[in-house]
Design a protein around this motif. Structure first.
Motif, PDB file in Angstrom:
ATOM      1  N   ASP A  43      -4.533  -9.023   7.763  1.00 23.69           N
ATOM      2  CA  ASP A  43      -4.835 -10.363   8.268  1.00 23.69           C
ATOM      3  C   ASP A  43      -3.941 -11.406   7.609  1.00 23.69           C
ATOM      4  O   ASP A  43      -3.666 -11.342   6.410  1.00 23.69           O
ATOM      5  CB  ASP A  43      -6.307 -10.718   8.007  1.00 23.69           C
ATOM      6  N   GLY A  44      -3.497 -12.385   8.399  1.00 20.54           N
ATOM      7  CA  GLY A  44      -2.681 -13.479   7.872  1.00 20.54           C
ATOM      8  C   GLY A  44      -1.195 -13.187   7.974  1.00 20.54           C
ATOM      9  O   GLY A  44      -0.771 -12.044   8.169  1.00 20.54           O
ATOM     10  N   THR A  45      -0.384 -14.267   7.798  1.00 26.29           N
ATOM     11  CA  THR A  45       1.073 -14.104   7.833  1.00 26.29           C
ATOM     12  C   THR A  45       1.769 -14.837   6.685  1.00 26.29           C
ATOM     13  O   THR A  45       2.998 -14.836   6.616  1.00 26.29           O
ATOM     14  CB  THR A  45       1.638 -14.652   9.165  1.00 26.29           C
ATOM     15  N   ASN A  46       0.998 -15.456   5.795  1.00 27.20           N
ATOM     16  CA  ASN A  46       1.617 -16.232   4.720  1.00 27.20           C
ATOM     17  C   ASN A  46       2.111 -15.319   3.592  1.00 27.20           C
ATOM     18  O   ASN A  46       2.097 -14.085   3.718  1.00 27.20           O
ATOM     19  CB  ASN A  46       0.632 -17.291   4.196  1.00 27.20           C
ATOM     20  N   LYS A  47       2.492 -15.920   2.479  1.00 25.34           N
ATOM     21  CA  LYS A  47       3.074 -15.141   1.368  1.00 25.34           C
ATOM     22  C   LYS A  47       2.070 -14.137   0.805  1.00 25.34           C
ATOM     23  O   LYS A  47       2.426 -13.003   0.470  1.00 25.34           O
ATOM     24  CB  LYS A  47       3.554 -16.081   0.267  1.00 25.34           C
ATOM     25  N   ALA A  48       0.789 -14.569   0.676  1.00 27.16           N
ATOM     26  CA  ALA A  48      -0.240 -13.664   0.152  1.00 27.16           C
ATOM     27  C   ALA A  48      -0.394 -12.454   1.058  1.00 27.16           C
ATOM     28  O   ALA A  48      -0.527 -11.312   0.601  1.00 27.16           O
ATOM     29  CB  ALA A  48      -1.569 -14.401   0.015  1.00 27.16           C
ATOM     30  N   ALA A  49      -0.357 -12.707   2.351  1.00 20.78           N
ATOM     31  CA  ALA A  49      -0.479 -11.608   3.312  1.00 20.78           C
ATOM     32  C   ALA A  49       0.741 -10.685   3.237  1.00 20.78           C
ATOM     33  O   ALA A  49       0.623  -9.461   3.357  1.00 20.78           O
ATOM     34  CB  ALA A  49      -0.645 -12.160   4.717  1.00 20.78           C
ATOM     35  N   GLN A  50       1.923 -11.286   3.019  1.00 16.35           N
ATOM     36  CA  GLN A  50       3.143 -10.485   2.907  1.00 16.35           C
ATOM     37  C   GLN A  50       3.065  -9.538   1.716  1.00 16.35           C
ATOM     38  O   GLN A  50       3.466  -8.379   1.792  1.00 16.35           O
ATOM     39  CB  GLN A  50       4.363 -11.405   2.776  1.00 16.35           C
ATOM     40  N   LYS A  51       2.529 -10.055   0.590  1.00 13.37           N
ATOM     41  CA  LYS A  51       2.396  -9.214  -0.610  1.00 13.37           C
ATOM     42  C   LYS A  51       1.430  -8.062  -0.360  1.00 13.37           C
ATOM     43  O   LYS A  51       1.666  -6.928  -0.783  1.00 13.37           O
ATOM     44  CB  LYS A  51       1.932 -10.063  -1.788  1.00 13.37           C
ATOM     45  N   ARG A  52       0.327  -8.383   0.329  1.00 12.54           N
ATOM     46  CA  ARG A  52      -0.636  -7.324   0.640  1.00 12.54           C
ATOM     47  C   ARG A  52      -0.007  -6.279   1.565  1.00 12.54           C
ATOM     48  O   ARG A  52      -0.233  -5.079   1.423  1.00 12.54           O
ATOM     49  CB  ARG A  52      -1.886  -7.896   1.304  1.00 12.54           C
ATOM     50  N   ALA A  53       0.808  -6.749   2.498  1.00 13.40           N
ATOM     51  CA  ALA A  53       1.467  -5.838   3.424  1.00 13.40           C
ATOM     52  C   ALA A  53       2.435  -4.909   2.694  1.00 13.40           C
ATOM     53  O   ALA A  53       2.571  -3.732   3.040  1.00 13.40           O
ATOM     54  CB  ALA A  53       2.191  -6.631   4.507  1.00 13.40           C
ATOM     55  N   GLU A  54       3.139  -5.459   1.665  1.00 10.27           N
ATOM     56  CA  GLU A  54       4.052  -4.630   0.878  1.00 10.27           C
ATOM     57  C   GLU A  54       3.292  -3.518   0.165  1.00 10.27           C
ATOM     58  O   GLU A  54       3.757  -2.373   0.088  1.00 10.27           O
ATOM     59  CB  GLU A  54       4.796  -5.498  -0.144  1.00 10.27           C
ATOM     60  N   LYS A  55       2.115  -3.856  -0.372  1.00 12.04           N
ATOM     61  CA  LYS A  55       1.289  -2.843  -1.049  1.00 12.04           C
ATOM     62  C   LYS A  55       0.840  -1.780  -0.052  1.00 12.04           C
ATOM     63  O   LYS A  55       0.817  -0.585  -0.361  1.00 12.04           O
ATOM     64  CB  LYS A  55       0.085  -3.504  -1.709  1.00 12.04           C
ATOM     65  N   VAL A  56       0.446  -2.223   1.134  1.00  7.99           N
ATOM     66  CA  VAL A  56       0.027  -1.277   2.171  1.00  7.99           C
ATOM     67  C   VAL A  56       1.190  -0.366   2.557  1.00  7.99           C
ATOM     68  O   VAL A  56       1.018   0.841   2.747  1.00  7.99           O
ATOM     69  CB  VAL A  56      -0.502  -2.033   3.414  1.00  7.99           C
ATOM     70  N   LEU A  57       2.395  -0.948   2.658  1.00  5.21           N
ATOM     71  CA  LEU A  57       3.585  -0.160   2.997  1.00  5.21           C
ATOM     72  C   LEU A  57       3.806   0.946   1.988  1.00  5.21           C
ATOM     73  O   LEU A  57       4.043   2.105   2.347  1.00  5.21           O
ATOM     74  CB  LEU A  57       4.804  -1.082   3.071  1.00  5.21           C
ATOM     75  N   ASN A  58       3.723   0.613   0.682  1.00  5.76           N
ATOM     76  CA  ASN A  58       3.903   1.623  -0.365  1.00  5.76           C
ATOM     77  C   ASN A  58       2.840   2.712  -0.281  1.00  5.76           C
ATOM     78  O   ASN A  58       3.133   3.897  -0.466  1.00  5.76           O
ATOM     79  CB  ASN A  58       3.880   0.968  -1.741  1.00  5.76           C
ATOM     80  N   ARG A  59       1.590   2.284  -0.003  1.00  7.72           N
ATOM     81  CA  ARG A  59       0.494   3.258   0.084  1.00  7.72           C
ATOM     82  C   ARG A  59       0.687   4.200   1.266  1.00  7.72           C
ATOM     83  O   ARG A  59       0.475   5.412   1.155  1.00  7.72           O
ATOM     84  CB  ARG A  59      -0.839   2.538   0.187  1.00  7.72           C
ATOM     85  N   LEU A  60       1.116   3.646   2.400  1.00  2.63           N
ATOM     86  CA  LEU A  60       1.316   4.485   3.574  1.00  2.63           C
ATOM     87  C   LEU A  60       2.512   5.419   3.413  1.00  2.63           C
ATOM     88  O   LEU A  60       2.523   6.529   3.950  1.00  2.63           O
ATOM     89  CB  LEU A  60       1.489   3.613   4.825  1.00  2.63           C
ATOM     90  N   LEU A  61       3.519   4.966   2.661  1.00  2.00           N
ATOM     91  CA  LEU A  61       4.657   5.854   2.375  1.00  2.00           C
ATOM     92  C   LEU A  61       4.198   7.068   1.575  1.00  2.00           C
ATOM     93  O   LEU A  61       4.596   8.205   1.843  1.00  2.00           O
ATOM     94  CB  LEU A  61       5.740   5.095   1.612  1.00  2.00           C
ATOM     95  N   THR A  62       3.317   6.807   0.586  1.00  2.00           N
ATOM     96  CA  THR A  62       2.774   7.903  -0.214  1.00  2.00           C
ATOM     97  C   THR A  62       1.939   8.831   0.655  1.00  2.00           C
ATOM     98  O   THR A  62       2.032  10.060   0.559  1.00  2.00           O
ATOM     99  CB  THR A  62       1.908   7.347  -1.355  1.00  2.00           C
ATOM    100  N   GLN A  63       1.135   8.233   1.524  1.00  2.13           N
ATOM    101  CA  GLN A  63       0.291   9.025   2.416  1.00  2.13           C
ATOM    102  C   GLN A  63       1.145   9.864   3.359  1.00  2.13           C
ATOM    103  O   GLN A  63       0.820  11.019   3.647  1.00  2.13           O
ATOM    104  CB  GLN A  63      -0.629   8.105   3.226  1.00  2.13           C
TER     105      GLN A  63
END
Length: 417
Positions: A43-63
């Protein structure tokens, strides 16, 4: 290649309206040969959301790495996803399970390696849910609604002081069933040596407490239903006299009603807008009394006349009961609409009850009249030769047994004293 560069080559973060979507390539499915992707919304598109998206990206790469080379180190989250993907279940069940997994199981245990979760961990998890479904630490805090705004006003109506709400034992038992199925599959697939859910204690199942309307209340309900309209009255009457399930009732077609033989043939259940097998996958024939047969004959004539006025032709495959939106009976009465209409009617009469209680009414009236347990179980569609019926209606079975004892005693020869 660095992790960041790897992330850019195998995954991406897309902006979609007011949210972000993380997409990661997870290789080729060995069965279908199609390219597989992992996706997750942020949810969201601001900087906080971007940081959360980066964490999700790393997690999905591991998965994705685990998915290409699964081992005993897979996370519970991955095991859950694989179990849900490969297990056959009803659409309504799948939707329910997906909700429990997303809201409750993954946030608490999803990132844990499946092999490190033992019976003690599961029992502790269940205990926490029975204390507070949010698993809070016991300290007061304000529950915020989702917002990325830094100047968010916590006095807003959406925000309130947290109040612990325990999760129902039946819900925790469903969560246990999800975990048990997942761990069982992981063991079959060679990821685990044992299924900890088989050892863990789940909350006890609450004893059934059927609360049928009294005979006087039932009479008021059916009288009020016929005053509303004859079709509705017939529906309530049939539910009351047969004890069929809601989905079986609305899914009933004229082809399954044999008025000459005075039986209805129950083979299907209407669930989620689809015709399916009955709940226990049993086909059963239920005998009808003469009054019910008369009402159904009158109902059939009304439907035939209604279709004639609409310029349509009656045929046996039409649904017996249909709502106002489909007067041609080509679609069944919406199960939710039936439930709500019945509830509204009962509320107007000042009777605290619900539609499913008519099933209880049918069962308890039969048992109280001395009808044997196996016959009652057959009419209700219970499996196990009456075991379910006995568990749910134990008090009425006991009363029926007492009545049987009195009848037998009255027939015994009198003893000279």
């Amino acid at each position: 290649m660095s992790r960041a560069a790897e992330g850019r080559s195998r995954g991406r973060i897309e902006e979609r309206g007011s949210s972000l979507r993380v997409v990661v390539y997870a290789g080729t499915d060995p069965v279908t040969g199609k390219r597989s992707y992992l996706r997750e919304k942020v949810d969201g598109t601001n900087k906080a959301a971007q940081k959360r998206a980066e964490k999700v990206l790393n997690r999905l790469l591991t998965q994705a790495d685990e998915q290409r080379a699964p081992s005993s180190s897979v996370t519970l989250s991955y095991a859950l996803d694989e179990w849900m993907r490969l297990t056959e279940m009803e659409d309504s069940t799948r939707k329910t399970y997906e909700g429990y997994i997303a809201r409750t199981i993954k946030p608490a245990l999803g990132e844990q390696p499946a092999k490190k979760l033992d019976a003690r961990t599961l029992e502790s998890f269940y205990n926490e849910l029975r204390r507070c479904r949010a698993r809070c630490d016991g300290k007061p805090f304000i529950e915020k609604h989702k917002s990325d705004e830094p100047d968010h006003d916590c006095q807003a109506a959406e925000c309130r002081a947290h109040k612990c709400r325990p999760m129902a034992a039946s819900t925790v038992r469903q969560i246990h069933a999800i975990l048990s199925g997942t761990f069982g599959a992981a063991k079959r697939w060679g990821w685990l040596n044992e299924n900890p859910a088989l050892i863990a204690r789940r909350p006890k199942q609450k004893a059934p407490e059927p609360d049928p309307p009294t005979a006087a209340e039932a009479a008021r309900l059916v009288e009020a239903a016929f005053k509303m309209d004859a079709d509705w009255g017939t529906l309530v009457w049939l539910a009351m006299t047969t004890g069929v399930r809601r989905g079986e009732l609305v899914g009933l077609r004229f082809s399954r009603v044999d008025l000459d033989a005075e039986v209805i043939d129950l083979r299907y259940n209407w669930v989620g807008g689809k015709e399916k097998d009955t709940k226990t996958h049993q086909n059963r024939r239920i005998a009808l009394d003469s009054e019910t047969v008369t009402l159904l004959r009158e109902h059939r004539k009304r439907v035939e006349q209604r279709l004639k006025k609409l310029g349509a032709k009656f045929h046996e495959d039409l649904f017996v009961f249909s709502g106002s939106k489909t007067p041609d009976h080509s679609e069944p009465y919406s199960p939710n609409a039936v439930t709500q209409r019945y509830k509204d009617m009962a509320t107007r009469l000042g009777i605290k009850t619900h539609l499913h209680a008519l099933r209880h009414f049918s069962a308890t009236e039969l048992l109280s009249a001395g009808i044997d347990l196996r016959t009652v179980a057959g009419r209700l569609g219970h499996g196990g030769g009456g075991a379910t019926t006995l568990r749910v209606y134990a008090a009425w079975v006991a009363a029926s047994d007492r009545k049987a004892a009195e009848i037998l005693g009255s027939r015994m020869p009198k003893r000279n004293t």
